[in-house]
Design a protein around this motif. Structure first.
Motif, PDB file in Angstrom:
ATOM      1  N   ALA A 164       0.833  -1.205   0.000  1.00 61.08           N
ATOM      2  CA  ALA A 164       0.000   0.000   0.000  1.00 61.08           C
ATOM      3  C   ALA A 164       0.869   1.258   0.000  1.00 61.08           C
ATOM      4  O   ALA A 164       0.578   2.231  -0.705  1.00 61.08           O
ATOM      5  N   LEU A 165       1.961   1.230   0.768  1.00 56.85           N
ATOM      6  CA  LEU A 165       2.871   2.375   0.817  1.00 56.85           C
ATOM      7  C   LEU A 165       3.502   2.637  -0.544  1.00 56.85           C
ATOM      8  O   LEU A 165       3.575   3.788  -0.987  1.00 56.85           O
ATOM      9  N   TYR A 166       3.940   1.580  -1.228  1.00 59.47           N
ATOM     10  CA  TYR A 166       4.526   1.755  -2.564  1.00 59.47           C
ATOM     11  C   TYR A 166       3.512   2.385  -3.518  1.00 59.47           C
ATOM     12  O   TYR A 166       3.840   3.304  -4.277  1.00 59.47           O
ATOM     13  N   THR A 167       2.284   1.898  -3.464  1.00 58.19           N
ATOM     14  CA  THR A 167       1.253   2.398  -4.369  1.00 58.19           C
ATOM     15  C   THR A 167       0.928   3.862  -4.074  1.00 58.19           C
ATOM     16  O   THR A 167       0.880   4.691  -4.987  1.00 58.19           O
ATOM     17  N   LEU A 168       0.724   4.171  -2.809  1.00 57.69           N
ATOM     18  CA  LEU A 168       0.424   5.557  -2.444  1.00 57.69           C
ATOM     19  C   LEU A 168       1.590   6.487  -2.780  1.00 57.69           C
ATOM     20  O   LEU A 168       1.388   7.599  -3.281  1.00 57.69           O
ATOM     21  N   SER A 169       2.795   6.037  -2.512  1.00 61.46           N
ATOM     22  CA  SER A 169       3.968   6.860  -2.809  1.00 61.46           C
ATOM     23  C   SER A 169       4.061   7.153  -4.295  1.00 61.46           C
ATOM     24  O   SER A 169       4.370   8.277  -4.705  1.00 61.46           O
ATOM     25  N   TYR A 170       3.780   6.150  -5.097  1.00 63.68           N
ATOM     26  CA  TYR A 170       3.837   6.327  -6.547  1.00 63.68           C
ATOM     27  C   TYR A 170       2.768   7.321  -7.008  1.00 63.68           C
ATOM     28  O   TYR A 170       3.057   8.263  -7.739  1.00 63.68           O
TER      29      TYR A 170
END
Length: 182
Positions: free
Chosen positions: A167-173
């Protein structure tokens, strides 16, 4: 005077135009009418987007610092800026967006004080903004994270049952956040 107008605006809120005019006429006696109108113009310029006043102040401080330290101007000579000054100031920026916002702040100040704003519409300023954008692009050989790389990162995290990292990777992107590495 701006606070003078703002206080009056609160009282004027639910009045019809003619009632508001009468109230202004009754209360402007303690202030010069032209000062009142100038103050109203300042409120219109500054109050159009009150949340943006923080970056407007940052932009004005940045321009003032450049004008004083680089151009050798006195405080009272900083506004209005010249096109040469604005183009020189542009060389200090790495982000076109920040420069655009800061230019908007300086232009707002010029509008507020009824100063010349012609430098902001010069083509060379647009070219200086393009130069900032060109400088801020990534170096060849260091591509940004693509959708394919994001998918691989998310899949690895999910394979490891690490839903929070996925989820963090997706939100960061999607939000273009910079997440510190561990």
């Amino acid at each position: 005077l701006c606070t003078h107008i703002r206080r009056r605006d609160i009282k004027l809120k639910r009045l019809k135009p003619n009632e508001a005019i009468d109230l202004i006429a009754d209360n402007v006696k303690d202030v010069n009418a032209s000062d009142y109108c100038r103050s109203a113009a300042q409120v219109a310029v500054l109050g159009a987007a009150p949340r943006s006043n923080v970056w407007k102040m940052s932009g004005l401080r940045s321009w003032s610092r450049f004008a004083k330290r680089v151009l050798g101007l006195e405080a009272h000579e900083c506004l209005p800026p010249t096109i040469e000054g604005l183009v020189g100031w542009a060389t200090a920026f790495q982000s076109r967006g920040t420069f655009d916002n800061y230019c908007g702040a300086v232009k707002s100040a010029c509008l507020m004080w009824r100063l010349d704003t012609s430098a902001f519409s010069e083509e060379i300023l647009w070219r200086a903004k393009m130069a900032i954008a060109k400088r801020s692009t990534k170096e060849p050989g260091s591509p940004g994270i693509t959708m394919q790389i994001l998918e691989k990162l998310v899949n690895v995290a999910l394979d490891e049952r690490d839903v929070k990292s996925a989820a963090l990777y997706t939100l960061s992107y999607w939000l273009l956040l910079r997440v510190p590495s561990e």
